[in-house]
Design a protein around this motif. Structure first.
Motif, PDB file in Angstrom:
ATOM      1  N   GLU A   9       0.861  -1.180   0.000  1.00 40.04           N
ATOM      2  CA  GLU A   9       0.000   0.000   0.000  1.00 40.04           C
ATOM      3  C   GLU A   9       0.898   1.231   0.000  1.00 40.04           C
ATOM      4  OE1 GLU A   9      -3.148   0.243   2.775  1.00 40.04           O
ATOM      5  OE2 GLU A   9      -3.886  -1.800   2.393  1.00 40.04           O
ATOM      6  N   LEU A  10       0.916   1.943  -1.146  1.00 40.52           N
ATOM      7  CA  LEU A  10       1.761   3.125  -1.297  1.00 40.52           C
ATOM      8  C   LEU A  10       1.088   4.351  -0.677  1.00 40.52           C
ATOM      9  CD1 LEU A  10       2.818   2.553  -5.019  1.00 40.52           C
ATOM     10  CD2 LEU A  10       4.155   2.025  -2.960  1.00 40.52           C
ATOM     11  N   SER A  11       1.897   5.388  -0.478  1.00 36.02           N
ATOM     12  CA  SER A  11       1.409   6.659   0.104  1.00 36.02           C
ATOM     13  C   SER A  11       0.651   6.410   1.399  1.00 36.02           C
ATOM     14  CB  SER A  11       0.526   7.393  -0.913  1.00 36.02           C
ATOM     15  OG  SER A  11       1.223   7.650  -2.113  1.00 36.02           O
ATOM     16  N   THR A  12       1.177   5.497   2.196  1.00 36.13           N
ATOM     17  CA  THR A  12       0.526   5.128   3.450  1.00 36.13           C
ATOM     18  C   THR A  12       1.537   5.186   4.590  1.00 36.13           C
ATOM     19  OG1 THR A  12      -0.900   3.620   2.184  1.00 36.13           O
ATOM     20  CG2 THR A  12      -0.943   3.397   4.571  1.00 36.13           C
ATOM     21  N   PRO A  13       1.871   6.383   5.048  1.00 33.92           N
ATOM     22  CA  PRO A  13       2.820   6.491   6.158  1.00 33.92           C
ATOM     23  C   PRO A  13       2.214   5.977   7.457  1.00 33.92           C
ATOM     24  CG  PRO A  13       1.864   8.633   5.656  1.00 33.92           C
ATOM     25  CD  PRO A  13       1.400   7.697   4.580  1.00 33.92           C
ATOM     26  N   VAL A  14       3.017   5.278   8.235  1.00 30.62           N
ATOM     27  CA  VAL A  14       2.570   4.819   9.552  1.00 30.62           C
ATOM     28  C   VAL A  14       2.948   5.900  10.563  1.00 30.62           C
ATOM     29  CG1 VAL A  14       2.813   3.058  11.339  1.00 30.62           C
ATOM     30  CG2 VAL A  14       2.812   2.401   8.915  1.00 30.62           C
ATOM     31  N   ARG A  15       1.950   6.515  11.136  1.00 32.93           N
ATOM     32  CA  ARG A  15       2.186   7.638  12.047  1.00 32.93           C
ATOM     33  C   ARG A  15       2.387   7.196  13.479  1.00 32.93           C
ATOM     34  NH1 ARG A  15      -2.742  10.922   9.143  1.00 32.93           N
ATOM     35  NH2 ARG A  15      -1.590  11.555   7.283  1.00 32.93           N
ATOM     36  N   SER A  16       1.857   6.043  13.832  1.00 35.32           N
ATOM     37  CA  SER A  16       2.084   5.536  15.183  1.00 35.32           C
ATOM     38  C   SER A  16       1.882   4.028  15.208  1.00 35.32           C
ATOM     39  CB  SER A  16       1.134   6.203  16.189  1.00 35.32           C
ATOM     40  OG  SER A  16      -0.201   5.805  15.972  1.00 35.32           O
ATOM     41  N   LEU A  17       2.554   3.408  16.159  1.00 36.62           N
ATOM     42  CA  LEU A  17       2.426   1.971  16.394  1.00 36.62           C
ATOM     43  C   LEU A  17       2.330   1.757  17.892  1.00 36.62           C
ATOM     44  CD1 LEU A  17       2.593  -1.067  15.657  1.00 36.62           C
ATOM     45  CD2 LEU A  17       5.092  -0.836  15.733  1.00 36.62           C
ATOM     46  N   SER A  18       1.275   1.100  18.311  1.00 31.89           N
ATOM     47  CA  SER A  18       1.084   0.806  19.729  1.00 31.89           C
ATOM     48  C   SER A  18       0.575  -0.621  19.862  1.00 31.89           C
ATOM     49  CB  SER A  18       0.097   1.802  20.356  1.00 31.89           C
ATOM     50  OG  SER A  18      -1.154   1.751  19.686  1.00 31.89           O
ATOM     51  N   LYS A  19       0.336  -1.030  21.092  1.00 39.80           N
ATOM     52  CA  LYS A  19      -0.125  -2.394  21.335  1.00 39.80           C
ATOM     53  C   LYS A  19      -1.101  -2.406  22.497  1.00 39.80           C
ATOM     54  CE  LYS A  19       1.659  -7.135  21.754  1.00 39.80           C
ATOM     55  NZ  LYS A  19       2.808  -7.995  22.094  1.00 39.80           N
TER      56      LYS A  19
ATOM     57  N   ALA B 131      -1.832   6.399   7.764  1.00 41.91           N
ATOM     58  CA  ALA B 131      -2.450   7.499   7.005  1.00 41.91           C
ATOM     59  C   ALA B 131      -3.878   7.758   7.490  1.00 41.91           C
ATOM     60  CB  ALA B 131      -2.426   7.197   5.513  1.00 41.91           C
ATOM     61  N   GLY B 132      -4.063   7.717   8.798  1.00 43.39           N
ATOM     62  CA  GLY B 132      -5.365   8.018   9.361  1.00 43.39           C
ATOM     63  C   GLY B 132      -6.274   6.823   9.542  1.00 43.39           C
ATOM     64  N   ARG B 133      -5.888   5.664   8.997  1.00 43.19           N
ATOM     65  CA  ARG B 133      -6.678   4.449   9.184  1.00 43.19           C
ATOM     66  C   ARG B 133      -6.083   3.619  10.313  1.00 43.19           C
ATOM     67  NH1 ARG B 133      -6.498   0.762   4.632  1.00 43.19           N
ATOM     68  NH2 ARG B 133      -4.436   1.624   4.246  1.00 43.19           N
ATOM     69  N   ALA B 134      -6.941   3.001  11.089  1.00 42.07           N
ATOM     70  CA  ALA B 134      -6.481   2.120  12.154  1.00 42.07           C
ATOM     71  C   ALA B 134      -6.409   0.696  11.624  1.00 42.07           C
ATOM     72  CB  ALA B 134      -7.412   2.197  13.352  1.00 42.07           C
ATOM     73  N   LEU B 135      -5.191   0.153  11.581  1.00 45.84           N
ATOM     74  CA  LEU B 135      -4.988  -1.233  11.173  1.00 45.84           C
ATOM     75  C   LEU B 135      -4.543  -2.040  12.384  1.00 45.84           C
ATOM     76  CD1 LEU B 135      -2.959  -0.803   7.850  1.00 45.84           C
ATOM     77  CD2 LEU B 135      -5.426  -0.807   8.168  1.00 45.84           C
TER      78      LEU B 135
END
Length: 367
Positions: free
Chosen positions: A96-106, A116-120
């Protein structure tokens, strides 16, 4: 929201992300590769125009796809970027291009990525953003006058982009040497070197250097071996030397230690008035977007061969992650295969009580 949950989320679609993607596809994992840029391998196209790899094409392939062209020749940056794009297409990797990951948590249900604003959500995450993250520029660069053109090597493209006049390149690695030699064809160039170096010829006794490194198994020496501990502490110059600089008319300076207006000061007390400075001073890690306890006291991620202290979180493509080849295009496959084996037994939620492989704790380092 089932379509937003994956077995594994991979951050970064460079060679490391694609190599682990190939392994995950073979395992039939449900995964996604998230890339901030608008194309696969964009980090290569963002390098300077004349960049040529010092590894021959025969050593530049990822698993399952040979690198095209003369096997003994050395590819350009655009060839590498095109190869990586073809690799992703050949194996139909879910990038998935143009999809920066802005945060990673657990949380209790696994990993959460703001993409990019979506929660995965993912049961496991592989951070494959590589060693070249945030440009490292010394604080005294801010003391130079506004009329002195400054750029980090990541922003350098070609000599024509710089003003006429005297250019100082700061940094004694392969990048600094190559850029200095290119600029010397049209300008007065000085190169400030502040680190120890081990110059090696591109060819030795009729063979490419990497033929010898492979035959002697030097690229597979681990970071905690005697050879690895020694090698991490110095830059290895391939196809360059101080004598080579002199042939190109480049003046060598010691470490740059300060600046004022248009003048740069060096460790031996000498000074130089400059019109432009290129900071070939490397990069620092930037994992500030990871909201998890991953870093050691040095600000770099704690890991053992890419296995972090956080269950289910892995790193891939770091310099000296396990061997000298860990961050090199054609050699990242070994680490990718190792991480894939760890992921093969990763259950839902990444909640396995995992035991990190027995190895000395390592962080990123230079060669």
């Amino acid at each position: 929201m089932n379509d937003m949950r994956y077995d594994v989320a991979v951050v970064g679609a460079g060679q490391a992300g694609l190599a682990i993607g190939h392994a995950l596809a073979e395992q039939k994992k449900r995964f996604v590769i998230l890339e901030a840029a608008d194309s696969v391998g964009s980090a290569w196209r963002d390098r300077w125009d004349s960049l040529v790899l010092f590894t021959p094409r025969r050593y530049d392939a990822l698993p399952g796809l040979a690198f095209p062209g003369d096997a003994d020749g050395h590819p350009t940056r655009d060839e590498v970027a095109s190869y990586l794009e073809r690799y992703a297409e050949q194996f139909e990797l879910p990038v998935e291009l143009s999809t920066p990951v802005r945060s990673l948590s657990k949380d209790a249900d696994g990993f959460v990525l703001d993409a990019a604003g979506r929660a995965l959500r993912a049961d496991a995450v592989v951070v494959a953003t590589g060693p070249f993250q945030a440009p490292n520029v010394p604080a005294f660069a801010g003391s130079l006058a506004a009329e002195v053109v400054q750029t980090h090597s990541v922003g350098y493209r070609r000599p024509a982009d710089l003003p006429e006049g005297r250019v100082l390149v700061v940094g004694g690695g392969n990048t600094g040497f190559q850029i200095a030699k290119e600029l010397a064809g049209s300008r007065e160039v000085h190169l400030a070197i502040g680190s120890r170096q081990t110059p090696l010829p591109q060819r030795l006794l009729g063979r490419d250097l990497f033929w010898w490194l492979t035959k002697l198994a030097l690229l597979t020496k681990t970071v905690d071996s005697r050879v690895g501990r020694r090698a991490r502490g110095r830059d290895t110059l391939i196809g360059s030397s101080r004598r080579d600089l002199k042939r190109h008319g480049v003046a060598v300076r010691p470490r740059a230690v300060g600046a004022d207006s248009r003048t740069v000061r060096f460790a031996d007390g000498s000074e130089l008035e400059v019109d432009a400075v290129i900071w070939a001073t490397g990069y620092r890690p930037d994992h500030s977007w990871i909201d998890l306890p991953i870093n050691g006291n040095d600000g770099r991620p704690r890991h053992r061969r890419g296995v972090s202290d956080v269950p289910g979180l892995y790193f891939l493509g770091l310099s000296w992650q396990h061997t000298r080849g860990s961050a090199l295009l054609g050699f990242v496959a070994d680490d990718a295969a190792f991480i894939a084996r760890q992921l093969e037994g990763e259950p839902s939620g990444g909640r396995r009580t995992h035991r990190a492989p027995e190895a000395t704790k390592v962080t990123e380092g230079a060669f």
